[in-house]
Design a protein around this motif. Structure first.
Motif, PDB file in Angstrom:
ATOM      1  N   GLU A 285      11.179   7.287 -67.843  1.00  0.00           N
ATOM      2  CA  GLU A 285      11.001   7.195 -66.389  1.00  0.00           C
ATOM      3  C   GLU A 285      11.009   5.742 -65.938  1.00  0.00           C
ATOM      4  OE1 GLU A 285       8.458  11.258 -65.466  1.00  0.00           O
ATOM      5  OE2 GLU A 285       7.759   9.322 -64.728  1.00  0.00           O
ATOM      6  N   GLY A 286      10.344   4.903 -66.733  1.00  0.00           N
ATOM      7  CA  GLY A 286      10.317   3.485 -66.406  1.00  0.00           C
ATOM      8  C   GLY A 286      11.718   2.891 -66.418  1.00  0.00           C
ATOM      9  N   LEU A 287      12.523   3.293 -67.423  1.00  0.00           N
ATOM     10  CA  LEU A 287      13.897   2.769 -67.506  1.00  0.00           C
ATOM     11  C   LEU A 287      14.726   3.211 -66.304  1.00  0.00           C
ATOM     12  CD1 LEU A 287      14.711   3.103 -71.317  1.00  0.00           C
ATOM     13  CD2 LEU A 287      14.264   1.034 -69.998  1.00  0.00           C
ATOM     14  N   ALA A 288      14.500   4.449 -65.851  1.00  0.00           N
ATOM     15  CA  ALA A 288      15.252   4.924 -64.685  1.00  0.00           C
ATOM     16  C   ALA A 288      14.868   4.125 -63.433  1.00  0.00           C
ATOM     17  CB  ALA A 288      15.012   6.418 -64.462  1.00  0.00           C
ATOM     18  N   TRP A 289      13.564   3.863 -63.270  1.00  0.00           N
ATOM     19  CA  TRP A 289      13.136   3.000 -62.153  1.00  0.00           C
ATOM     20  C   TRP A 289      13.814   1.640 -62.269  1.00  0.00           C
ATOM     21  CZ3 TRP A 289       9.753   3.342 -57.934  1.00  0.00           C
ATOM     22  CH2 TRP A 289       9.066   4.561 -57.785  1.00  0.00           C
ATOM     23  N   LEU A 290      13.830   1.105 -63.496  1.00  0.00           N
ATOM     24  CA  LEU A 290      14.420  -0.214 -63.723  1.00  0.00           C
ATOM     25  C   LEU A 290      15.907  -0.210 -63.353  1.00  0.00           C
ATOM     26  CD1 LEU A 290      13.813  -3.045 -64.902  1.00  0.00           C
ATOM     27  CD2 LEU A 290      14.706  -2.196 -67.069  1.00  0.00           C
ATOM     28  N   ALA A 291      16.614   0.861 -63.774  1.00  0.00           N
ATOM     29  CA  ALA A 291      18.050   0.924 -63.489  1.00  0.00           C
ATOM     30  C   ALA A 291      18.298   0.891 -61.986  1.00  0.00           C
ATOM     31  CB  ALA A 291      18.650   2.194 -64.093  1.00  0.00           C
ATOM     32  N   ALA A 292      17.504   1.677 -61.237  1.00  0.00           N
ATOM     33  CA  ALA A 292      17.678   1.683 -59.786  1.00  0.00           C
ATOM     34  C   ALA A 292      17.353   0.311 -59.212  1.00  0.00           C
ATOM     35  CB  ALA A 292      16.797   2.751 -59.153  1.00  0.00           C
TER      36      ALA A 292
END
Lengths: 298, 332
Positions: A27-34
């Motif tokens: 989830e953290g990586l997805a936030w980071l990607a956005a």
């Protein structure tokens, strides 16, 4: 990326804290990607605004580039703004009616087999690199006749056509069939039903699609390089000759060795970016409005 | 329609079938011609590009692809596409490798994680990135991104991973294949992410909720339900993104520095097929060079045709299998 299903091992052998930790990490990586995606946008817009704003003045739009050895780097880019205006306007005049007609044919008249062939052709056309469109128009018009604003307009129209046709098709599909049937049941001819009942329902969507297409091609450089780039610094509006355009001007100024040229490139980039961001915003606003109208009328 | 059109014969035989009206024929003819012209345009493009490249095709044949030389000097001209093909392959494949996880992550964020108030604005912001003209991204690449990469990122990567040939000695100006790769990543990221977002939105809610109800974590649901469901579409989106990266000319010309020769150092200058064409716009030295440049364009055209057609083929196959209109989701 692993795409196999959930295994028993996932559910049982791995303990819950670890599964939760993996979940949190992902989830953290997805936030980071956005955040990275938005960071790119912010970085570019901020640099252009910062470097362009200080150079921005009325001269940029009202004066032509200063010529002569001592005056290098001075003046504005009035010729480029005029050229972009003319070329994009003519491109729209070519692509808009053609795109609407193509969409009308595909949605209202064409048999399914023809529709799939033509829409594949539109997708292919949409995927042709802009620079190849430039080469194509160079071979078609420029060889033997020389560069012209018309040639550049035709190149941009090739890029706009699939965009306009695609967005018109999408809104035509939203028009409820009951509307067509009601009109036909009243004895109205098919062509009149199409032109005066169906088409008016789609105006909002067509305008949105067209505005987005204009925003897209107004910033195109590659197709214009081969069709309308060998120009002087004088201001003129005649598309029979090659016209300077804003993207090509930015391209040339960015490759120049003179820092004053870079400053003008940033200023022109700011104006172009503002135009494109504003038109996209307007288009998006129109799109939500017309879509709301169509979905309530259903 | 005036009542005069209701002829006695028509009233007697009300179900005689649809009457052919002149207006119907005319509209159908004009619209059909427009559609035919749009289709013909694709073939016309292919024909004109082949025609322009023909002298170079005749001269070099398919060996053009494997020759690593570009010498426009009159009298000893020699042209080949190998080094540009190499530059294109390195930059666009690496850009795709960087953009794919970012785009899929951003799409997951937008469909599964983001608070509802953030979804619409963040979606439009990412789509705005796609609207920035390539010449503006290129300008930014030359004067902002390039120097940052050359001074900070490239030395760090070189000292950490210098044993890999890709991360060779850093350049001084920032004009490099690496800068081109980063610029391409930024350009294809919004395209791939907006398509994958639509795909993720199309995953049936009951499947997702079913998985969560079985006790999976959100990531396990994504891996077990969303990815398998959207796999074909994601693949198509990646192909379209790759096609876009291969065809991008202007921004790459601005930041890649140019040059002929195959080398593995990302931090050195180079050219792609598209950027070579764009940088030679002010006129080729000889006719043969011009035909060879158009030959490069022909290779680009073949790549873009392959990308569009294979992506559409996948999309249509997936749509048929799942019975949903994936193709309406912005894949056009």
């Amino acid at each position: 990326m692993s795409t196999h299903g959930i295994t028993r091992a996932d559910m049982h052998a791995v303990n819950l804290p670890r599964r939760r930790a993996t979940n949190r990490l992902m989830e953290g990586l997805a936030w980071l990607a956005a955040a990275i995606a938005i960071g790119f946008l912010v970085l570019i817009v901020w640099s252009v605004a910062q470097k362009g704003a200080s150079q921005l003045n009325l001269d940029l739009i009202t004066k032509t580039p200063a010529t002569g050895f001592l005056a290098a780097g001075g003046g504005g880019l009035a010729n480029a703004f005029a050229g972009t205006l003319v070329i994009v306007a003519i491109a729209t005049l070519i692509a808009l009616p053609t795109g609407i007609l193509v969409a009308l044919y595909l949605i209202e008249f064409a048999p399914a087999s023809v529709r799939s062939v033509v829409s594949l052709a539109l997708d292919v056309l949409n995927g042709v690199p802009a620079i190849v469109i430039g080469i194509f128009v160079y071979g078609l018009f420029v060889l033997g006749h020389g560069q012209s604003g018309y040639a550049a307009s035709f190149a941009l129209a090739c890029l706009m056509l699939p965009l306009v046709a695609r967005s018109t098709m999408e809104v035509l599909l939203l028009v409820p069939n009951s509307l067509r049937e009601a009109s036909l049941a009243l004895g109205v001819a098919r062509w009149r039903t199409t032109l005066s009942i169906v088409l008016p329902q789609t105006i909002g969507g067509i305008v949105t699609g067209t505005v987005l297409a204009v925003a897209r091609v107004a910033g195109e450089t590659a197709p214009i390089l081969f069709t309308s780039s060998l120009v002087g610094t004088a201001l003129h509006w005649d598309p029979h000759h090659a016209l300077q355009t804003v993207p090509v001007a930015i391209f040339e100024l960015s490759e120049s060795a003179d820092p004053q040229d870079h400053a003008r490139a940033w200023a022109a980039a700011l104006v172009l970016l503002l135009f494109i961001l504003l038109t996209s915003l307007i288009a998006r606003w129109l799109a939500t409005r017309s879509r709301r109208k169509l979905s309530t009328s259903r | 329609v005036s009542s005069a059109e209701l002829t006695p014969e028509a009233t007697r035989r009300p179900f005689a079938g649809r009457r052919v009206r002149f207006g119907d024929l005319l509209l159908q003819l004009v619209a059909g011609l427009a559609a035919a012209a749009a289709t013909a345009l694709v073939f016309l493009i292919a024909w004109k590009v082949v025609e322009g490249a023909r002298p170079a095709i005749v001269r070099y044949g398919l060996h053009f692809i494997t020759r690593d030389v570009w010498n426009p000097v009159v009298g000893r001209e020699a042209f080949g596409a190998a080094s540009f093909l190499f530059g294109t392959a390195v930059t666009s494949l690496l850009a795709l490798a960087l953009a794919a996880p970012l785009a899929i992550g951003a799409a997951l964020f937008l469909t599964e994680l983001a608070p509802r108030v953030l979804r619409a604005p963040v979606t439009s912001l990412i789509e705005t990135l796609a609207a920035i003209p390539s010449v503006v991204i290129g300008l930014w690449g030359i004067y902002v991104l390039g120097p940052i990469l050359a001074q900070h990122v490239e030395p760090a990567l070189h000292s950490a991973f210098g044993f890999i040939p890709l991360f060779g000695p850093p350049g001084s100006t920032g004009s490099s294949l690496f800068t081109a790769t980063v610029v391409l990543t930024m350009m294809i990221l919004p395209i791939v992410s907006s398509i994958t977002r639509e795909l993720f939105l199309g995953v049936p809610r009951e499947l997702k909720e079913g998985a969560l109800a079985l006790g999976t974590t959100r990531w396990e649901m994504v891996r077990g339900v969303i990815f398998p469901y959207a796999r074909g579409g994601i693949f198509a989106a990646l192909i379209l993104g790759l096609g876009r990266a291969i065809g991008e000319a202007i921004a790459v010309t601005q930041v890649s520095g140019g040059g002929v020769g195959i080398h593995w150092n990302l931090f050195s200058t180079g050219d792609t097929l598209a950027s070579k064409i764009a940088s030679s716009y002010q006129g080729a030295a000889t006719n043969l060079e011009e035909h060879s440049l158009i030959y490069l364009g022909l290779i680009l055209l073949v790549f873009s045709l392959l990308a569009s057609i294979s992506a559409q083929w996948i999309v249509r196959r997936v749509a048929r299998r799942q019975g949903v209109g994936l193709s309406r989701g912005g894949l056009g």
